[in-house]
Write a protein that holds these residues in place. Structure first.
Motif: not given
Length: 307
Positions: A150-155
């Motif tokens: 999920i962290v990779g999709t935040l930006p």
């Protein structure tokens, strides 16, 4: 007749007690030692779970001076001042109080739960009961999306919300909760996949449309699984910190506001007030879980859902 039934039930009970006693007598010494070790381990684990809650409740009723001098004992004078101060306290950045943050959490969690259940149930039902081009590709994408961090999709998510004009509005968090895919989709997909299509065929004969079949027949049949998923989703959204903190900074939810309150009160060394704030924040979640824990256990199983 009644006496006969009572007599039979007593016999069955006696036989069960005898079987239990026999099984206990048949246990070897290593088995008994293993059972005792397991009981001790689980007892220690239970204490580690219960003691923090007991510690928080015990110290929430103390004054700051008493907590400093006696933080491991019961309060000498029980006071509710910490709870009153916690309710009136406002976050240092947004100036929101706990009741106001509570309303924000109610709006985000209940609204997000409704959107999640609706979108997941519609997507799962469509994928399970209808054949169309690209169905296998969509299902593969759903499985693949579960392993993407999920962290990779935040930006990308942040840029999307800013482009749509949803950033820093409640719509942003509700928009992120409206996705129809995820673990809820997989659970409902397995349920609808095992549901007989005969119900829909009978409704087609009576002139019902696809949407009417879904609303009037399939949704009532999936009432149990949907209820369990709704409760689990509600608790998850209530405790969600990441989405409100990143995409709704001007309106803190209870989870976000509690972090701000704890950080500020820690600097002031007002630990009893921190404990009182934590208890106030935990009460809604505990009430929901206690009230619906049986529903969750009855309607969920390992690897799927029960109808």
């Amino acid at each position: 007749m009644i006496k006969t039934k009572v007599h039979k039930s007593k016999k069955i009970f006696v036989h069960r007690r005898e079987d239990e006693n026999d099984s206990r007598e048949m246990r070897t010494v290593p088995q008994r030692v293993a059972i005792c070790i397991a009981l001790v381990v689980f007892l220690i684990y239970a204490v580690t779970l219960i003691y923090p809650f007991f510690y928080i409740v015990m110290n929430a009723f103390k004054r700051t001076s008493e907590f400093t001098s006696n933080f491991n004992g019961l309060p000498q004078t029980w006071t509710f001042e910490n709870f009153i101060s916690a309710i009136r306290y406002r976050t240092p950045t947004t100036r929101f109080s706990i009741p106001e943050m509570f309303l924000v959490s109610v709006m985000l969690s209940f609204g997000g739960t409704i959107l999640t259940v609706l979108s997941s149930s519609m997507a799962a039902y469509t994928m399970a009961k209808y054949n169309f081009r690209g169905k296998e590709i969509i299902y593969s994408i759903v499985i693949f999306s579960l392993i993407v961090p999920i962290v990779g999709t935040l930006p990308a998510t942040l840029q999307l919300l800013r482009t749509l004009g949803f950033y820093n509005t409640p719509v942003a968090v509700l928009f992120l909760s409206s996705g129809g895919f995820g673990m809820n989709f997989l659970l409902l997909y397995s349920f609808f996949k095992g549901l007989s299509w005969g119900y829909a065929e009978a409704a087609y004969i009576d002139g019902a449309s696809d949407f009417q079949i879904f609303i009037r027949i399939m949704i009532p049949l999936a009432k149990g699984p949907l209820t369990a998923i709704a409760i689990i989703t509600l608790i998850g959204l209530w405790n969600d910190y990441t989405n409100p903190a990143l995409f709704l900074p001007s309106m803190p939810s209870l989870a976000v506001g509690m972090q701000q309150i704890i950080e500020d009160l820690t600097n002031k060394h007002e630990y009893p007030q921190i404990f009182a704030s934590v208890i106030i924040a935990l009460i809604p979640v505990l009430a929901i879980y206690i009230g619906f824990s049986k529903t969750i256990m009855v309607n969920t199983t390992v690897g799927g859902l029960k109808g």
